[in-house]
Scaffold this motif. Structure first.
Motif, PDB file in Angstrom:
ATOM      1  N   GLN A 398       0.824  -1.208   0.000  1.00 23.83           N
ATOM      2  CA  GLN A 398       0.000   0.000   0.000  1.00 23.83           C
ATOM      3  C   GLN A 398       0.860   1.261   0.000  1.00 23.83           C
ATOM      4  N   SER A 399       1.884   1.257   0.851  1.00 24.84           N
ATOM      5  CA  SER A 399       2.746   2.435   0.963  1.00 24.84           C
ATOM      6  C   SER A 399       3.502   2.688  -0.337  1.00 24.84           C
ATOM      7  N   ALA A 400       4.077   1.627  -0.904  1.00 21.50           N
ATOM      8  CA  ALA A 400       4.857   1.787  -2.132  1.00 21.50           C
ATOM      9  C   ALA A 400       3.969   2.213  -3.298  1.00 21.50           C
ATOM     10  N   LEU A 402       1.116   4.025  -3.264  1.00 22.18           N
ATOM     11  CA  LEU A 402       0.774   5.443  -3.156  1.00 22.18           C
ATOM     12  C   LEU A 402       1.974   6.336  -3.425  1.00 22.18           C
ATOM     13  N   LEU A 403       3.118   5.954  -2.857  1.00 25.40           N
ATOM     14  CA  LEU A 403       4.322   6.770  -3.024  1.00 25.40           C
ATOM     15  C   LEU A 403       4.751   6.821  -4.480  1.00 25.40           C
ATOM     16  N   LEU A 404       4.753   5.649  -5.141  1.00 22.62           N
ATOM     17  CA  LEU A 404       5.162   5.604  -6.541  1.00 22.62           C
ATOM     18  C   LEU A 404       4.192   6.371  -7.427  1.00 22.62           C
ATOM     19  N   ALA A 405       2.891   6.220  -7.167  1.00 18.39           N
ATOM     20  CA  ALA A 405       1.895   6.940  -7.967  1.00 18.39           C
ATOM     21  C   ALA A 405       2.053   8.447  -7.816  1.00 18.39           C
ATOM     22  N   GLY A 406       2.229   8.891  -6.584  1.00 17.52           N
ATOM     23  CA  GLY A 406       2.385  10.322  -6.358  1.00 17.52           C
ATOM     24  C   GLY A 406       3.627  10.885  -7.013  1.00 17.52           C
ATOM     25  N   ILE A 407       4.735  10.154  -6.919  1.00 15.02           N
ATOM     26  CA  ILE A 407       5.987  10.622  -7.520  1.00 15.02           C
ATOM     27  C   ILE A 407       5.859  10.704  -9.044  1.00 15.02           C
ATOM     28  N   CYS A 408       5.211   9.691  -9.638  1.00 16.00           N
ATOM     29  CA  CYS A 408       5.046   9.694 -11.100  1.00 16.00           C
ATOM     30  C   CYS A 408       4.194  10.880 -11.550  1.00 16.00           C
ATOM     31  N   ILE A 409       3.131  11.177 -10.809  1.00 10.52           N
ATOM     32  CA  ILE A 409       2.280  12.314 -11.181  1.00 10.52           C
ATOM     33  C   ILE A 409       3.050  13.616 -11.034  1.00 10.52           C
ATOM     34  N   LEU A 410       3.817  13.736  -9.939  1.00 12.92           N
ATOM     35  CA  LEU A 410       4.601  14.951  -9.737  1.00 12.92           C
ATOM     36  C   LEU A 410       5.656  15.118 -10.822  1.00 12.92           C
ATOM     37  N   MET A 411       6.292  14.011 -11.220  1.00 12.14           N
ATOM     38  CA  MET A 411       7.283  14.084 -12.298  1.00 12.14           C
ATOM     39  C   MET A 411       6.618  14.499 -13.602  1.00 12.14           C
ATOM     40  N   ALA A 464       0.772  15.185  -4.929  1.00 12.00           N
ATOM     41  CA  ALA A 464       1.181  15.438  -3.549  1.00 12.00           C
ATOM     42  C   ALA A 464       0.319  14.675  -2.542  1.00 12.00           C
ATOM     43  N   VAL A 465      -0.975  14.542  -2.824  1.00 12.40           N
ATOM     44  CA  VAL A 465      -1.869  13.904  -1.863  1.00 12.40           C
ATOM     45  C   VAL A 465      -1.516  12.434  -1.622  1.00 12.40           C
ATOM     46  N   PRO A 466      -1.342  11.585  -2.651  1.00  9.12           N
ATOM     47  CA  PRO A 466      -0.971  10.193  -2.361  1.00  9.12           C
ATOM     48  C   PRO A 466       0.410  10.049  -1.732  1.00  9.12           C
ATOM     49  N   VAL A 467       1.345  10.928  -2.079  1.00  9.06           N
ATOM     50  CA  VAL A 467       2.661  10.869  -1.436  1.00  9.06           C
ATOM     51  C   VAL A 467       2.522  11.109   0.061  1.00  9.06           C
ATOM     52  N   ALA A 468       1.731  12.111   0.431  1.00  5.29           N
ATOM     53  CA  ALA A 468       1.531  12.403   1.854  1.00  5.29           C
ATOM     54  C   ALA A 468       0.779  11.267   2.551  1.00  5.29           C
ATOM     55  N   ALA A 469      -0.202  10.688   1.865  1.00  4.42           N
ATOM     56  CA  ALA A 469      -1.013   9.637   2.487  1.00  4.42           C
ATOM     57  C   ALA A 469      -0.250   8.339   2.661  1.00  4.42           C
ATOM     58  N   SER A 470       0.795   8.117   1.865  1.00  4.42           N
ATOM     59  CA  SER A 470       1.547   6.866   1.968  1.00  4.42           C
ATOM     60  C   SER A 470       2.150   6.685   3.354  1.00  4.42           C
ATOM     61  N   THR A 473       0.299   4.422   6.123  1.00  3.88           N
ATOM     62  CA  THR A 473       0.333   2.952   6.151  1.00  3.88           C
ATOM     63  C   THR A 473       1.232   2.435   7.257  1.00  3.88           C
ATOM     64  N   ALA A 474       2.166   3.259   7.725  1.00  5.44           N
ATOM     65  CA  ALA A 474       3.052   2.818   8.805  1.00  5.44           C
ATOM     66  C   ALA A 474       2.285   2.595  10.106  1.00  5.44           C
ATOM     67  N   LEU A 475       1.125   3.202  10.243  1.00  2.00           N
ATOM     68  CA  LEU A 475       0.337   3.085  11.467  1.00  2.00           C
ATOM     69  C   LEU A 475      -0.664   1.941  11.413  1.00  2.00           C
ATOM     70  N   LEU A 476      -0.736   1.234  10.279  1.00  2.00           N
ATOM     71  CA  LEU A 476      -1.697   0.145  10.133  1.00  2.00           C
ATOM     72  C   LEU A 476      -1.071  -1.191  10.527  1.00  2.00           C
ATOM     73  N   PRO A 477      -1.868  -2.123  11.053  1.00  2.00           N
ATOM     74  CA  PRO A 477      -1.340  -3.460  11.368  1.00  2.00           C
ATOM     75  C   PRO A 477      -1.211  -4.300  10.106  1.00  2.00           C
ATOM     76  N   GLU A 478      -0.231  -5.186  10.086  1.00  2.00           N
ATOM     77  CA  GLU A 478      -0.080  -6.099   8.963  1.00  2.00           C
ATOM     78  C   GLU A 478      -1.090  -7.236   9.101  1.00  2.00           C
TER      79      GLU A 478
END
Length: 523
Positions: A398-400, A402-411, A464-470, A473-478
């Motif tokens: 989930q984290s990767a 969102l982060l990848l999608a946000g970075i691609c859009i920003l690029m 920017a929004v998905p990058v921030a939201a990624s 996921t660190a606060l969610l349980p596996e």
């Protein structure tokens, strides 16, 4: 948990699961068709002002002498010369056009029907000063999705997944058909809103009823299969829109199959997990025995009884008697943490996704081709996500993503232009989380309008929004390889166990250190 063992006893992934999962997933083929339908039914063809009745083309037969031209040498979409006789005397020099008085299109518009013979834009003139109404129609559809996620998610926890699905299939069929025959824009928006309500519930309930009938080790496979079905629906939409370009016919075509889905949904079997969470052990027993017969496990089904279920599910029955409500999502610390984090992820995902997918004409290539590309990109992406989920877990995936999608859009913006909730509240939690997703999808069309101020502003916002939201996921349980919690207490216990584990490890590391200190003191 005990219920997973009961599923294995009556056949695990047998004939029943295969048939019901297939029938539940089939309507999802048309989910993409409805969610992004307005890319085609509300497409904006090339257009210009209709000439006044007393106007006639110049000697060269070109509109350039009667209509002002843009920087590309094409007639302006929303302006015409205030005095046709003056315009007729002009040449095609755009600088000369700037000096002549202009006015809005007073007699309507002429549309290029070579690609789109009829859309809601051409039928109700949703261009120029009325262009915001086109975005309003999509936003109202997403408002319906929001309302459906809020209302039907809670209703499914009360009445069951099967009953709500039956209702939703019928509502989608009727409202979609009525939208195809809507005589005016207001009624069209009303029926689209009703379609959005039912389709939101279909998406949530389809996932829930499938997951609750499948063993733990198959959950990722079911989720991925449902995702691929949606992706294939994007290909289907491109083909249907190309073959049926008239918006009313296309609207009817993607709505009529839901009458068939409504008819066969009466044969669905209610979730036994939900029945047990409601304390209906008699219905749980008959349902499990019916599934056992379909799976060829009659002998195993005959071993079950109400007493066996009461013994196996004693903990769930004892702790799950209370009635869950939406307020429990904020009242319970463990649920509150899940709700806030997941809501942020839902919002960010839908906000960025619909911000891009609902503006396919803005990509500057064939809208049918770009629709196919959107579906094609989904296929390898979902395979990668499936592999990552099974190997590393859901949080990294989930984290990767969102982060990848946000970075691609920003690029892209800087390139120069050219399932965690307990059974008793699972539907309510998914519904409330989906509510935030719909808020994102409602807001995203409005964000697209910032392009008028700065061309790449929407991409910066969507990235920017998905990058921030990624980070959430660190606060969610596996949850990889772990059973679904049936009660809030299960969730609290799991959270408390995860908090105690690091402390226990720390204490274990301190034991040899204390022993060493004692040895030194003895010396």
């Amino acid at each position: 948990m005990a219920f997973n063992d009961l599923l294995k006893q009556v056949g695990a992934v047998g004939r029943f699961q295969q048939i019901q999962v297939a029938l539940v997933i089939l309507p999802l083929l048309l989910m993409a068709s409805h969610n992004t339908l307005q890319n085609f039914t509300a497409a904006i063809p090339a257009h210009h002002c209709r000439l006044p009745p007393n106007a006639s083309l110049g000697l060269d037969g070109q509109l350039g002498t009667l209509l002002p031209q843009d920087s590309q040498g094409q007639p302006e979409s929303c302006l015409r010369f205030a005095t046709p006789s003056q315009g007729a005397a002009l040449t095609n020099d755009t600088t000369a056009n700037l000096t002549e008085p202009t006015e809005p299109c007073m007699d309507g518009w002429v549309y290029d029907d070579s690609i789109f013979p009829s859309t809601i834009v051409t039928e109700w003139d949703l261009v120029c000063s009325h262009r915001a109404l086109r975005q309003l129609a999509q936003s109202l559809y997403m408002v319906g999705v929001l309302l459906g996620a809020m209302s039907f998610g809670h209703l499914a926890d009360r009445l069951g997944r099967r009953k709500v699905l039956i209702l939703n299939y019928l509502q989608t069929a009727v409202s979609g058909t009525c939208a195809a025959y809507a005589p005016n824009f207001s009624l069209y928006c009303t029926f689209r809103l009703l379609s959005g309500m039912s389709l939101a519930s279909i998406a949530i309930n389809s996932m829930t009823i499938n997951v609750e009938w499948m063993p733990i080790h198959t959950r990722a496979c079911v989720g991925t299969l449902m995702g691929y079905t949606y992706s294939l629906g994007q290909f289907l939409l491109a083909g249907l829109a190309y073959a049926v370009p008239h918006w009313r016919h296309l609207q009817l075509l993607v709505s009529a199959p839901f009458y068939a889905f409504f008819l066969y949904s009466w044969f669905f079997v209610e979730s036994a997990r939900w029945l047990s969470s409601r304390g209906r052990l008699d219905l749980t027993l008959s349902t499990l025995q019916r599934v056992a017969r379909i799976n060829g496990k009659q002998a195993e089904g005959a071993k079950l009884s109400v007493e066996v279920l009461r013994t196996s599910l004693q903990k769930e029955l004892t702790l799950g008697k209370g009635q869950a409500s939406a307020m429990d999502l904020l009242r319970c610390p463990a649920l509150r943490r899940l709700f806030l984090c997941l809501s942020m992820l839902w919002f960010a995902t839908s906000f960025a996704y619909y911000g891009l997918v609902m503006d396919l004409q803005g990509f500057g290539v064939s809208i049918y081709l770009i629709q196919v590309i959107f579906g094609a990109v989904d296929l390898p992406a979902k395979l990668v996500c499936f592999l990552v989920i099974n190997s590393l877990g859901r949080r990294p995936a989930q984290s990767a993503s969102l982060l990848l999608a946000g970075i691609c859009i920003l690029m892209n913006a800087v390139i120069p232009r050219g399932e965690l909730y307990p059974t008793i509240i699972r539907q309510t939690g998914l519904g409330m989380g989906s509510t935030l997703a719909r808020v994102g999808s409602i807001v995203s069309p409005l964000v697209s309008m910032t392009a008028e101020l700065y061309p790449t502003a929407p991409l910066f916002i969507f990235g920017a929004v998905p990058v921030a939201a990624s980070a959430a996921t660190a606060l969610l349980p596996e949850t990889r390889g772990r059973p679904l919690p049936d009660t809030v207490q299960d969730l609290e216990s799991r959270r408390a166990g995860s908090l105690r584990q690091p402390q226990q490890e720390q204490q274990k590391q301190m034991v040899p250190l204390q022993g060493t200190a004692q040895e030194k003191n003895s010396l």
